[in-house]
Motif scaffolding. Structure first.
Motif, PDB file in Angstrom:
ATOM      1  N   ARG A 196       0.701  -1.195   0.074  1.00  0.00           N
ATOM      2  CA  ARG A 196      -0.120  -0.153  -0.154  1.00  0.00           C
ATOM      3  C   ARG A 196       0.782   1.327   0.004  1.00  0.00           C
ATOM      4  NH1 ARG A 196      -3.477  -3.140   3.287  1.00  0.00           N
ATOM      5  NH2 ARG A 196      -2.724  -2.324   5.066  1.00  0.00           N
ATOM      6  N   SER A 197       2.067   1.284   0.875  1.00  0.00           N
ATOM      7  CA  SER A 197       3.012   2.446   0.927  1.00  0.00           C
ATOM      8  C   SER A 197       3.450   2.583  -0.705  1.00  0.00           C
ATOM      9  CB  SER A 197       3.824   2.347   1.939  1.00  0.00           C
ATOM     10  OG  SER A 197       5.011   1.446   1.838  1.00  0.00           O
ATOM     11  N   PHE A 221       3.188   9.650 -10.230  1.00  0.00           N
ATOM     12  CA  PHE A 221       2.387   9.879 -11.417  1.00  0.00           C
ATOM     13  C   PHE A 221       1.564  11.203 -11.227  1.00  0.00           C
ATOM     14  CE2 PHE A 221      -1.785   9.514 -13.668  1.00  0.00           C
ATOM     15  CZ  PHE A 221      -1.457   9.251 -14.933  1.00  0.00           C
ATOM     16  N   ALA A 222       1.402  11.672 -10.181  1.00  0.00           N
ATOM     17  CA  ALA A 222       0.561  12.974  -9.938  1.00  0.00           C
ATOM     18  C   ALA A 222       1.796  14.266 -10.356  1.00  0.00           C
ATOM     19  CB  ALA A 222       0.057  13.281  -8.650  1.00  0.00           C
ATOM     20  N   LYS A 223       2.842  14.167  -9.643  1.00  0.00           N
ATOM     21  CA  LYS A 223       3.927  14.863 -10.176  1.00  0.00           C
ATOM     22  C   LYS A 223       4.330  14.814 -11.773  1.00  0.00           C
ATOM     23  CE  LYS A 223       6.099  14.975  -5.659  1.00  0.00           C
ATOM     24  NZ  LYS A 223       6.854  14.108  -4.811  1.00  0.00           N
ATOM     25  N   SER A 224       4.289  13.931 -12.290  1.00  0.00           N
ATOM     26  CA  SER A 224       4.404  13.854 -13.634  1.00  0.00           C
ATOM     27  C   SER A 224       3.360  14.611 -14.575  1.00  0.00           C
ATOM     28  CB  SER A 224       4.893  12.207 -14.226  1.00  0.00           C
ATOM     29  OG  SER A 224       3.577  11.698 -14.368  1.00  0.00           O
ATOM     30  N   ALA A 264       3.885   5.343  -5.720  1.00  0.00           N
ATOM     31  CA  ALA A 264       3.680   5.500  -7.159  1.00  0.00           C
ATOM     32  C   ALA A 264       2.331   6.499  -7.773  1.00  0.00           C
ATOM     33  CB  ALA A 264       3.020   4.139  -7.586  1.00  0.00           C
ATOM     34  N   ALA A 265       1.434   6.655  -6.899  1.00  0.00           N
ATOM     35  CA  ALA A 265       0.564   7.614  -7.427  1.00  0.00           C
ATOM     36  C   ALA A 265       1.091   9.098  -7.152  1.00  0.00           C
ATOM     37  CB  ALA A 265      -0.895   7.653  -6.237  1.00  0.00           C
ATOM     38  N   ASP A 266       1.926   9.301  -6.044  1.00  0.00           N
ATOM     39  CA  ASP A 266       2.511  10.680  -6.083  1.00  0.00           C
ATOM     40  C   ASP A 266       3.384  10.943  -7.181  1.00  0.00           C
ATOM     41  OD1 ASP A 266       1.004  11.035  -3.525  1.00  0.00           O
ATOM     42  OD2 ASP A 266       2.944  10.446  -2.474  1.00  0.00           O
ATOM     43  N   GLU A 317       2.063   1.848  -3.637  1.00  0.00           N
ATOM     44  CA  GLU A 317       1.123   2.292  -4.325  1.00  0.00           C
ATOM     45  C   GLU A 317       0.906   3.770  -4.067  1.00  0.00           C
ATOM     46  OE1 GLU A 317      -1.984  -0.146  -3.205  1.00  0.00           O
ATOM     47  OE2 GLU A 317      -1.513  -1.692  -4.560  1.00  0.00           O
ATOM     48  N   THR A 318       0.925   4.240  -2.626  1.00  0.00           N
ATOM     49  CA  THR A 318       0.945   5.517  -2.416  1.00  0.00           C
ATOM     50  C   THR A 318       1.814   6.383  -3.289  1.00  0.00           C
ATOM     51  OG1 THR A 318      -0.297   5.075  -0.506  1.00  0.00           O
ATOM     52  CG2 THR A 318       0.801   7.305  -0.794  1.00  0.00           C
TER      53      THR A 318
END
Length: 85
Positions: A65-66, A75-78, A71-73, A68-69
């Motif tokens: 889970r950490s 992606f958001a920055k990109s 990875a989401a960060d 995945e979090t």
């Protein structure tokens, strides 16, 4: 010789003593480091001797889970970077 005995023997003469941990604790560290580094769960499961990666997923769900979090960060920055161009 149990894990604790080895560490205590070392600590009697060491200037920088080791913490008392079990070999099983090192197994958890090994799995956690691999998962955080992005090693696929089925590979980590095989290294741990788990017959089914679902066992690994249950035990190390918090690590996944950490990741995945994170990875989401990323992606958001990109997306933010792409939007600024």
């Amino acid at each position: 010789m149990p894990d604790r005995t080895l560490i205590e023997a070392h600590n009697e003469t060491a200037s920088d003593p080791l913490p008392v941990i079990r070999l099983h604790d090192l197994r958890h560290v090994h799995a956690t480091v691999l998962l955080l580094a992005g090693v696929p769960v089925h590979v980590v499961a095989a290294r741990l001797g788990h017959a089914d990666p679902a066992i690994t997923l249950r035990v190390y769900a918090h690590v996944i889970r950490s990741a995945e979090t994170a990875a989401a960060d990323i992606f958001a920055k990109s997306l933010e970077t792409a939007d600024q161009q």
